[in-house]
Write an enzyme that holds these catalytic residues in place. Structure first.
Site, PDB file in Angstrom:
ATOM      1  N   ARG A 164       0.843  -1.205   0.000  1.00 20.38           N
ATOM      2  CA  ARG A 164       0.000   0.000   0.000  1.00 20.38           C
ATOM      3  C   ARG A 164       0.879   1.257   0.000  1.00 20.38           C
ATOM      4  NH1 ARG A 164      -1.769   1.716   6.016  1.00 20.38           N
ATOM      5  NH2 ARG A 164      -0.162   0.607   7.171  1.00 20.38           N
ATOM      6  N   HIS A 223      -5.437  -2.972   1.835  1.00 20.42           N
ATOM      7  CA  HIS A 223      -5.940  -3.707   3.009  1.00 20.42           C
ATOM      8  C   HIS A 223      -6.752  -4.936   2.601  1.00 20.42           C
ATOM      9  CE1 HIS A 223      -4.765   0.141   4.636  1.00 20.42           C
ATOM     10  NE2 HIS A 223      -4.900  -0.313   5.864  1.00 20.42           N
ATOM     11  N   PHE A 252     -14.330  -2.258   0.510  1.00 20.63           N
ATOM     12  CA  PHE A 252     -15.230  -1.193   0.061  1.00 20.63           C
ATOM     13  C   PHE A 252     -15.165  -0.979  -1.448  1.00 20.63           C
ATOM     14  CE2 PHE A 252     -13.829   0.477   4.409  1.00 20.63           C
ATOM     15  CZ  PHE A 252     -14.755  -0.302   5.064  1.00 20.63           C
ATOM     16  N   ARG A 297      -1.688  -4.446   3.649  1.00 22.38           N
ATOM     17  CA  ARG A 297      -1.332  -3.616   4.803  1.00 22.38           C
ATOM     18  C   ARG A 297      -0.010  -4.053   5.423  1.00 22.38           C
ATOM     19  NH1 ARG A 297      -4.895  -3.436  10.414  1.00 22.38           N
ATOM     20  NH2 ARG A 297      -3.892  -1.626  11.371  1.00 22.38           N
ATOM     21  N   GLU A 314     -17.999   5.391  -1.127  1.00 19.30           N
ATOM     22  CA  GLU A 314     -17.231   4.675  -2.144  1.00 19.30           C
ATOM     23  C   GLU A 314     -17.976   4.529  -3.465  1.00 19.30           C
ATOM     24  OE1 GLU A 314     -15.773   3.629   1.893  1.00 19.30           O
ATOM     25  OE2 GLU A 314     -17.751   3.597   0.938  1.00 19.30           O
ATOM     26  N   ASP A 321      -8.306  -5.469  12.394  1.00 20.27           N
ATOM     27  CA  ASP A 321      -9.570  -4.888  11.921  1.00 20.27           C
ATOM     28  C   ASP A 321     -10.667  -5.948  11.801  1.00 20.27           C
ATOM     29  OD1 ASP A 321      -8.303  -2.509  11.846  1.00 20.27           O
ATOM     30  OD2 ASP A 321      -8.401  -2.216   9.680  1.00 20.27           O
TER      31      ASP A 321
END
Length: 312
Positions: A10, A109, A83, A167, A58, A117
């Site tokens: 990322r 991610h 998303f 990530r 989004e 998460d």
């Protein structure tokens, strides 16, 4: 022994966007209130006039990206994979895929390595979703060097591209002078004759480590990096299957609909071969440290080694 350099892809994405924008003034970056996490904040700092924060919306972001593409810009719409591919699937399909617009989707991610998460944010279905959209190119780079090359290649490709970034910091494995990135072309990283390990994303470096462990047991494993899941390098997959007689696919994604499915679909048509799919086995992820989750789900070097050894 020098320490292995590790960088999250990322971060590579954010840095690559800056370099791309220095050369091309038609590059625009969109984000959905996650610039710090997706690392597009790096781009925002350098080119604030070409960065658009769409807020936590989004679906609207994809619509804006489609509009920019229709005016000749090259938008990079950025958000978490859950998303970008999940929440905005309809907009990606109908507003980008159907008119075949030149929109690039930077999905960060992805996979269970999102870690703490938890299951709601650990998208293990995005590749499967994007594979179903006609004309969508899917890139899943294995390290910093490949991620930067993927962003450049995505810009140069005319049409929609889905890029998958992680990530977790991963080792740099493509730092060699002969490295070349080409959409639709896999890379053989290790020769072998007993089994072909076909991996993608962060699982490539883990597969290489697993192959070294297998070698100590007298098992000669070929390792192939598939950075482009669609279009798949079918010629390379078929050749590896015929040479080795057994194939193992490894991905930080559901075993349903991802790299493993793409490989099996190809081999069932062109070269029926015993295949074992290593990945997330039709279940949701859970909250926990990324490294511990990769171990639990059998996606680290030790887990891959054990699975391949059992299969061979």
């Amino acid at each position: 022994m020098s320490e292995v350099t590790k960088i999250a892809t990322r971060v590579s994405y954010g840095n690559a966007l800056v370099e791309l924008a220095k050369e091309h003034d038609d590059v625009y970056v969109l984000d959905a209130d996650l610039a710090a996490a997706t690392q597009t904040a790096i781009f925002k700092k350098e080119f604030p006039e070409r960065h658009i924060d769409c807020g936590i919306a989004e679906c609207n972001m994809i619509g804006i990206a489609a509009g920019l593409a229709a005016t000749g810009k090259v938008p990079f719409a950025s958000s978490f994979a859950m998303f970008a591919a999940g929440r905005a699937f309809e907009q990606v399909r109908n507003s980008v895929g159907y008119p075949h617009l030149n929109v690039k989707i930077g999905a960060t991610h992805a996979g269970i390595s999102v870690g703490e998460d938890g299951a709601t944010h650990q998208c293990n279905e995005d590749i499967a979703l994007m594979r179903t959209i006609p004309g969508m190119v899917i890139l899943n780079p294995s390290d910093d060097i490949e991620a930067k090359a993927a962003v450049k290649a995505a810009y140069e490709h005319e049409g929609p591209v889905y890029m998958r970034f992680g990530r977790l910091a991963v080792p740099i494995i493509n730092d060699r002078p002969d490295y070349k990135f080409e959409i639709g072309k896999g890379v053989t990283l290790r020769e072998g004759k007993d089994v072909a390990i076909i991996a993608t994303g962060l699982c490539v470096s883990e597969s290489l480590a697993a192959a070294e462990k297998l070698a100590a047991d007298g098992i000669d494993a070929k390792v192939i990096n598939i950075h482009t899941i669609k279009p798949l390098d079918e010629d390379l997959v078929v050749a590896a299957a015929k040479e080795c007689g057994k194939v193992v696919t490894v991905e930080e994604h559901s075993v349903i609909g991802g790299l493993g499915s793409a490989v099996c679909e190809t081999l069932s048509r062109k070269a029926p071969t015993p295949v074992k799919n290593i990945g997330v086995q039709d279940c949701f992820g859970e909250s926990g440290p990324a490294v511990a989750l990769l171990e639990k789900y059998g996606l680290n070097a030790e887990g891959i080694y054990a699975s391949v050894k059992e299969f061979v």
